[in-house]
Design an enzyme around this catalytic site. Structure first.
Site, short mmCIF file in Angstrom:
data_model
loop_
_atom_site.label_atom_id
_atom_site.label_comp_id
_atom_site.label_asym_id
_atom_site.label_seq_id
_atom_site.Cartn_x
_atom_site.Cartn_y
_atom_site.Cartn_z
N VAL A 567 0.83 -1.19 0.00
CA VAL A 567 0.00 0.00 0.00
C VAL A 567 0.88 1.26 0.00
O VAL A 567 0.39 2.37 0.11
CB VAL A 567 -0.95 0.04 1.22
CG1 VAL A 567 -2.02 -1.04 1.09
CG2 VAL A 567 -0.18 -0.12 2.51
N ASP A 568 2.19 1.07 -0.13
CA ASP A 568 3.07 2.23 -0.18
C ASP A 568 3.61 2.35 -1.60
O ASP A 568 3.06 1.78 -2.53
CB ASP A 568 4.20 2.11 0.85
CG ASP A 568 4.99 0.81 0.69
OD1 ASP A 568 4.77 0.08 -0.30
OD2 ASP A 568 5.81 0.51 1.58
N ASP A 569 4.68 3.09 -1.78
CA ASP A 569 5.21 3.30 -3.12
C ASP A 569 6.23 2.24 -3.51
O ASP A 569 7.19 2.51 -4.22
CB ASP A 569 5.82 4.70 -3.24
CG ASP A 569 4.74 5.75 -3.18
OD1 ASP A 569 3.62 5.45 -3.61
OD2 ASP A 569 5.01 6.86 -2.69
#
Ligand code: WTA
Length: 698
Positions: A567-569
């Site tokens: 859910v992050d980059d």
């Protein structure tokens, strides 16, 4: 920092997106036959035969052990740790063998296990078995890239090799606490080098031999080794990779920037490259074959504290600079061995094959340390699963009578594409256990793996974990309970997962949210090398009181965990972690690239592909040539595995008035979900979106 804002950017939509992707992909990849209509309600029980001999044969037994491990972790882990050799026992304070702080509001984050205990992981992985009379048992089957090239190494031989390398490193003055960088292909010498470092208390840092010279240089500059170990070349499939020239380039760079590596030990891998054709720097380079075989085959063990560092492994985060994940000795040893044993229901006599490369955490914990600590026989394969053809894996399984096979969903999907025939041509009757790691496995691929590869006989352990966690966190204990296709099932002993919402509130029962862990486990990473504050802000600041994994997760009504992706980059390409920011920094190094924004998108085989939006410098026109040059820039900056799959020309990028790129919109455009762009009114220039849609596919 950046991850924090990324995480709060209503990223829960990502979870739904990945769930939808499972539905779509199920149809795209399979020929219809392997569709799982309702994975959440599909229970796959272990066979009676499997259960009969399983180490943990019932849910009751798993439950009892799990409860104990959480209620009294100190007692639980001391009992298991006592199965290993300790020169001196760990300290016990008030019944506690571990200390931890997972809450930054209470002070610095800190984790310690078995402190005061003196041990050595190499001793436990090799000497212990040799001393128990197992010197002539096989520790490793090595299978070369080219069929017909192979070798067999016993525990006794492996120990001798390790001692020779340990002695040589000592002769160069490498001592406890020094970093050693290893940039080697999957020869026997790679795990040997790691174990040799561990034997003398040096900190190994293996860099995957697919990283570019620039990436290697960056890692060397961070941990400053005196010695770098490599090979002159390697064949990967039909391709020759000239490792030595990459190392030469990297070492020239680090020297210019103030760190001169003193010795480069080069294994002459003549199957790939002739020695006389290898470029040489006389005062620095040494042939492995010239100095190692003449070393004494015994070497003293350096007894280290349980909390002394064992290794550093760089991994991608959401900013450009890779993170040096630091693991220590004692907890890592106890935990990797125990997870290996239970997740694969290991027993003596098993032949275990893990297809991972030692350049990644899986190759550390589950090709080298975990299995060898159990005295297991490991298959180490130099090549790729589809070379020379799609039957190679099953040929190897039959050749060595592999009983446990552990690989990544991306490999399963690519083999699935080749159809059932190459699988069915081979017997595979030795197999009794399968494993999956690196990314979520979609139910259709799971079903194919289960039914075709495992003949509906072998349980699949879908193991969720990370470089940071050191060992399995959520994984089946295969004799104990039913599996569900695509679920990593339940937490391992001692692991307390928590699913939280965007405000950090822990959710109960059936829910979806961010996956966190509540308390420490023995193999948790202790810091990021040289940057404890980044460790705290990246992992412990987003949700106070928890370790934040960066993954989204769903828990169903039966308590099964379903991992839904980052859910992050961070983009997960074929199970390899690549930071958006790393690819962006590489792209903007091209003189004609003004700005770049990179997102992941669903890819049938790789899980995720890399999708790059690129804004060119004023006056420069798009061209096929430029597209190629941009991709080449990423290959040379990071490595071929990070090459963007799509370059999307972008006259402008969607930004908020404060200049923040709205990745949410870019992800939708990349995923072809143009109707679901959502609110674009907060953009500084909403017209940008129209332009981007028009340029899709151009
Ligand atoms: C992903 C690899 C779903 C996840 C061991 C995690 C998985 C990242 C699984 C860590 C799995 C790994 N199911 N996702 N079984 N295993 N992942 O550090 O996104 O290279 O955060 O460690 O891979 O990647 P790393």
């Amino acid at each position: 920092g950046r991850l924090q804002s990324a995480a709060s950017e209503a990223e829960l939509t990502k979870i739904q997106q990945v769930e939808a992707h499972f539905q779509q992909e199920t149809q795209a990849v399979s020929a219809g036959q392997y569709v799982v209509e309702d994975a959440e309600h599909t229970l796959v029980e272990p066979s009676d035969e499997f259960r009969k001999t399983a180490l943990i044969p019932s849910l009751e037994k798993y439950d009892a052990l799990y409860k104990e491990s959480v209620k009294d972790p100190d007692a639980f882990w001391s009992r298991i740790a006592s199965e290993f050799y300790w020169k001196e026992k760990w300290e016990v304070n008030d019944g506690k063998i571990h200390t931890e702080n997972f809450d930054i509001r209470e002070g610095p984050i800190k984790v310690e296990w078995f402190k005061g205990g003196k041990t050595n992981i190499c001793y436990n992985a090799l000497d212990r078995h040799v001393e128990a009379g197992r010197a002539s048992d096989i520790a490793m089957y090595w299978e070369g890239n080219e069929p017909g090239y192979d070798s067999t190494v016993t525990f006794g031989q492996l120990l001798e090799l390790v001692c020779q390398v340990a002695n040589y490193l000592r002769s160069l003055g490498v001592k406890k606490g020094d970093a050693v960088v290893i940039y080697m292909p999957m020869l026997v010498e790679l795990p040997v080098a790691m174990l040799a470092c561990a034997r003398i208390g040096a900190i190994h840092s293996v860099v995957f031999a697919g990283f570019s010279a620039d990436s290697l240089a960056q890692r060397i500059l961070d941990c400053k080794p005196k010695v770098v170990l490599t090979a002159n070349g390697v064949m990967r499939g039909a391709k020759l990779i000239n490792l030595k020239s990459i190392v030469d380039d990297a070492l020239a760079q680090t020297k210019k920037q103030g760190h001169a590596v003193e010795t480069c030990l080069v294994y002459g891998n003549e199957v790939a490259t002739k020695k006389e054709e290898t470029a040489w720097v006389g005062e620095r380079d040494v042939w492995w074959q010239d100095v190692i075989p003449s070393q004494a085959s015994r070497s003293e063990v350096e007894w280290v504290d349980a909390e002394d560092p064992l290794f550093l492994l760089y991994t991608s985060g959401s900013t450009g600079k890779p993170k040096g994940v630091l693991h220590t000795t004692g907890g890592y040893m106890v935990y990797t061995a125990t997870t290996f044993k239970h997740a694969f229901d290991y027993r003596p006599g098993d032949i275990y094959w893990c297809t991972a490369d030692c350049g990644w955490i899986t190759g550390h914990s589950y090709l080298t340390y975990g299995p060898l600590l159990n005295g297991a026989t490991v298959v180490n394969f130099e090549g790729v699963p589809t070379y020379p053809d799609a039957g190679r894996c099953w040929e190897i399984v039959d050749k060595y009578k592999v009983t446990i096979f552990y690989t990544a969903p991306t490999a399963i999907r690519s083999l699935m594409r080749a159809g059932d025939e190459p699988v069915k041509k081979h017997s595979r009757k030795s197999l009794r256990m399968l494993g999956s790691v690196g990314e979520p496995i979609n139910p259709a691929a799971w079903k194919w793996y289960y039914e075709v590869v495992g003949d509906s006989r072998c349980p699949i352990s879908d193991t969720w974990w990370q470089t940071e966690t050191g060992g399995f966190m959520i994984t089946p204990v295969p004799g104990a309970f039913a599996l569900k296709p695509g679920s990593a099932t339940f937490p391992f002993f001692g692991v307390q997962p928590a699913i939280v919402d965007e405000n950090g509130k822990e959710l109960e029962g059936e829910c979806s949210g961010y996956l966190c862990i509540k308390a420490s486990w023995p193999s948790a990473f202790r810091t990021l090398f040289g940057d404890h504050s980044r460790y705290e802000t990246t992992y412990f600041a987003p949700f106070k009181g928890f370790y934040f994994s960066g993954d989204g997760c769903h828990r169903d009504k039966d308590g099964y965990y379903w991992l839904t992706g980052r859910v992050d980059d961070v983009i997960n390409v074929s199970g390899h972690r690549i930071g958006s920011a790393e690819v962006e920094s590489a792209l903007v190094l091209h003189p004609q690239c003004a700005e770049a924004a990179v997102v992941g998108y669903d890819h049938d085989v790789k899980g995720q592909g890399i999708y790059a939006f690129v804004t060119l410098v004023e006056g420069v026109d798009y061209s096929e040539e430029l597209r190629k040059a941009l991709v080449a820039k990423v290959r040379s900056q990071i490595g071929p595995f990070a090459a963007p799959d799509v370059i999307h020309w972008a006259p402008g990028l969607p930004k908020t008035r404060s200049g923040k790129i709205m990745r949410r919109i870019l992800r939708k455009i990349a995923a072809n979900q143009i109707d679901e762009l959502g609110d674009v009114s907060t953009l500084a220039d909403p017209g940008v979106v129209e332009q981007l849609i028009e340029l899709k596919g151009k």
